[in-house]
Write a protein that holds these residues in place. Structure first.
Motif, PDB file in Angstrom:
ATOM      1  N   MET A   1       0.831  -1.181   0.000  1.00 22.51           N
ATOM      2  CA  MET A   1       0.000   0.000   0.000  1.00 22.51           C
ATOM      3  C   MET A   1       0.872   1.240   0.000  1.00 22.51           C
ATOM      4  N   LYS A   2       0.528   2.135  -0.871  1.00 24.96           N
ATOM      5  CA  LYS A   2       1.274   3.385  -0.973  1.00 24.96           C
ATOM      6  C   LYS A   2       0.580   4.463  -0.153  1.00 24.96           C
ATOM      7  N   GLU A   3       1.385   5.182   0.547  1.00 29.50           N
ATOM      8  CA  GLU A   3       0.830   6.312   1.303  1.00 29.50           C
ATOM      9  C   GLU A   3       0.878   7.557   0.432  1.00 29.50           C
ATOM     10  N   GLU A   4      -0.223   8.204   0.351  1.00 33.21           N
ATOM     11  CA  GLU A   4      -0.275   9.440  -0.422  1.00 33.21           C
ATOM     12  C   GLU A   4       0.092  10.611   0.484  1.00 33.21           C
ATOM     13  N   LYS A   5       1.045  11.370   0.025  1.00 35.40           N
ATOM     14  CA  LYS A   5       1.448  12.535   0.797  1.00 35.40           C
ATOM     15  C   LYS A   5       0.535  13.703   0.437  1.00 35.40           C
ATOM     16  N   SER A   6      -0.070  14.241   1.445  1.00 33.03           N
ATOM     17  CA  SER A   6      -0.929  15.394   1.178  1.00 33.03           C
ATOM     18  C   SER A   6      -0.080  16.651   1.248  1.00 33.03           C
ATOM     19  N   GLN A   7      -0.075  17.366   0.162  1.00 30.28           N
ATOM     20  CA  GLN A   7       0.694  18.598   0.090  1.00 30.28           C
ATOM     21  C   GLN A   7      -0.252  19.778   0.035  1.00 30.28           C
ATOM     22  N   LYS A   8       0.163  20.821   0.715  1.00 31.74           N
ATOM     23  CA  LYS A   8      -0.630  22.044   0.641  1.00 31.74           C
ATOM     24  C   LYS A   8      -0.442  22.654  -0.737  1.00 31.74           C
ATOM     25  N   PRO A   9      -1.483  23.257  -1.270  1.00 31.13           N
ATOM     26  CA  PRO A   9      -1.299  23.919  -2.569  1.00 31.13           C
ATOM     27  C   PRO A   9      -0.329  25.090  -2.423  1.00 31.13           C
ATOM     28  N   ALA A  10       0.626  25.114  -3.287  1.00 30.28           N
ATOM     29  CA  ALA A  10       1.627  26.180  -3.225  1.00 30.28           C
ATOM     30  C   ALA A  10       1.159  27.369  -4.062  1.00 30.28           C
ATOM     31  N   PHE A  11       1.222  28.533  -3.461  1.00 28.84           N
ATOM     32  CA  PHE A  11       0.870  29.743  -4.181  1.00 28.84           C
ATOM     33  C   PHE A  11       2.062  30.188  -5.023  1.00 28.84           C
ATOM     34  N   ILE A  12       1.773  30.809  -6.117  1.00 30.14           N
ATOM     35  CA  ILE A  12       2.840  31.276  -6.997  1.00 30.14           C
ATOM     36  C   ILE A  12       3.580  32.441  -6.365  1.00 30.14           C
ATOM     37  N   PHE A  13       2.831  33.317  -5.716  1.00 30.32           N
ATOM     38  CA  PHE A  13       3.413  34.501  -5.111  1.00 30.32           C
ATOM     39  C   PHE A  13       3.331  34.401  -3.598  1.00 30.32           C
ATOM     40  N   GLY A  14       4.166  35.178  -2.942  1.00 22.95           N
ATOM     41  CA  GLY A  14       4.141  35.229  -1.487  1.00 22.95           C
ATOM     42  C   GLY A  14       3.210  36.324  -0.991  1.00 22.95           C
ATOM     43  N   LYS A  15       3.105  36.410   0.324  1.00 20.25           N
ATOM     44  CA  LYS A  15       2.221  37.405   0.940  1.00 20.25           C
ATOM     45  C   LYS A  15       2.646  38.823   0.560  1.00 20.25           C
ATOM     46  N   ARG A  16       3.945  39.049   0.543  1.00 21.80           N
ATOM     47  CA  ARG A  16       4.472  40.378   0.197  1.00 21.80           C
ATOM     48  C   ARG A  16       4.082  40.769  -1.234  1.00 21.80           C
ATOM     49  N   ASN A  17       4.142  39.809  -2.162  1.00 18.13           N
ATOM     50  CA  ASN A  17       3.763  40.068  -3.546  1.00 18.13           C
ATOM     51  C   ASN A  17       2.287  40.480  -3.646  1.00 18.13           C
ATOM     52  N   TYR A  18       1.426  39.759  -2.920  1.00 17.97           N
ATOM     53  CA  TYR A  18       0.000  40.070  -2.973  1.00 17.97           C
ATOM     54  C   TYR A  18      -0.300  41.440  -2.351  1.00 17.97           C
ATOM     55  N   ILE A  19       0.449  41.812  -1.333  1.00 18.92           N
ATOM     56  CA  ILE A  19       0.253  43.133  -0.736  1.00 18.92           C
ATOM     57  C   ILE A  19       0.607  44.217  -1.749  1.00 18.92           C
ATOM     58  N   PHE A  20       1.746  44.049  -2.443  1.00 19.26           N
ATOM     59  CA  PHE A  20       2.123  45.032  -3.462  1.00 19.26           C
ATOM     60  C   PHE A  20       1.130  45.048  -4.623  1.00 19.26           C
ATOM     61  N   MET A  21       0.602  43.884  -4.991  1.00 21.57           N
ATOM     62  CA  MET A  21      -0.394  43.848  -6.067  1.00 21.57           C
ATOM     63  C   MET A  21      -1.654  44.606  -5.672  1.00 21.57           C
ATOM     64  N   THR A  22      -2.067  44.468  -4.430  1.00 18.87           N
ATOM     65  CA  THR A  22      -3.246  45.190  -3.956  1.00 18.87           C
ATOM     66  C   THR A  22      -3.000  46.693  -3.965  1.00 18.87           C
ATOM     67  N   ILE A  23      -1.821  47.111  -3.527  1.00 16.13           N
ATOM     68  CA  ILE A  23      -1.482  48.535  -3.544  1.00 16.13           C
ATOM     69  C   ILE A  23      -1.484  49.065  -4.981  1.00 16.13           C
ATOM     70  N   GLY A  24      -0.940  48.283  -5.918  1.00 18.41           N
ATOM     71  CA  GLY A  24      -0.929  48.687  -7.321  1.00 18.41           C
ATOM     72  C   GLY A  24      -2.330  48.824  -7.890  1.00 18.41           C
ATOM     73  N   ILE A  25      -3.206  47.892  -7.541  1.00 12.71           N
ATOM     74  CA  ILE A  25      -4.591  47.959  -8.021  1.00 12.71           C
ATOM     75  C   ILE A  25      -5.296  49.192  -7.460  1.00 12.71           C
ATOM     76  N   VAL A  26      -5.011  49.534  -6.215  1.00  9.63           N
ATOM     77  CA  VAL A  26      -5.616  50.732  -5.617  1.00  9.63           C
ATOM     78  C   VAL A  26      -5.149  51.985  -6.353  1.00  9.63           C
ATOM     79  N   PHE A  27      -3.851  52.060  -6.681  1.00 12.14           N
ATOM     80  CA  PHE A  27      -3.337  53.216  -7.428  1.00 12.14           C
ATOM     81  C   PHE A  27      -4.001  53.315  -8.801  1.00 12.14           C
ATOM     82  N   ILE A  28      -4.127  52.204  -9.491  1.00 11.21           N
ATOM     83  CA  ILE A  28      -4.742  52.201 -10.819  1.00 11.21           C
ATOM     84  C   ILE A  28      -6.208  52.618 -10.726  1.00 11.21           C
ATOM     85  N   ALA A  29      -6.917  52.076  -9.744  1.00 12.19           N
ATOM     86  CA  ALA A  29      -8.333  52.425  -9.575  1.00 12.19           C
ATOM     87  C   ALA A  29      -8.500  53.914  -9.259  1.00 12.19           C
ATOM     88  N   LEU A  30      -7.642  54.451  -8.378  1.00  7.30           N
ATOM     89  CA  LEU A  30      -7.711  55.880  -8.074  1.00  7.30           C
ATOM     90  C   LEU A  30      -7.455  56.732  -9.314  1.00  7.30           C
TER      91      LEU A  30
END
Length: 80
Positions: A1-30
């Motif tokens: 029997m093989k044990e399946e390793k459950s892996q968390k889904p890996a995000f492409i970007f980190g938390k810092r990247n998403y914060i900068f993306m949100t700031i950029g979207i706010v600037f564009i919207a303004l």
């Protein structure tokens, strides 16, 4: 029997990247919000408000800064 390793889904970007993306979207919207308006209710009457410094200088500058922030957010490597 093989044990399946459950892996968390890996995000492409980190938390810092998403914060900068949100700031950029706010600037564009303004920027787009500042560009809006300036029209006249009566098409026979010209409204000088369309040439306001806010629509000519400030709004496009905010949009360009927002796109620059977005590019920076995408190109920075996430901290691990």
């Amino acid at each position: 029997m093989k044990e399946e390793k459950s892996q968390k889904p890996a995000f492409i970007f980190g938390k810092r990247n998403y914060i900068f993306m949100t700031i950029g979207i706010v600037f564009i919207a303004l920027g787009f919000i500042f560009m809006a308006g300036g029209g006249s209710d009566n098409p026979a009457v010209f409204n000088e408000e369309i040439y306001n410094w806010q629509r000519i200088r400030l709004a496009p500058t905010l949009v360009i800064i927002g796109f620059g922030i977005e590019i920076y957010a995408i190109l920075t490597s996430p901290k691990k």
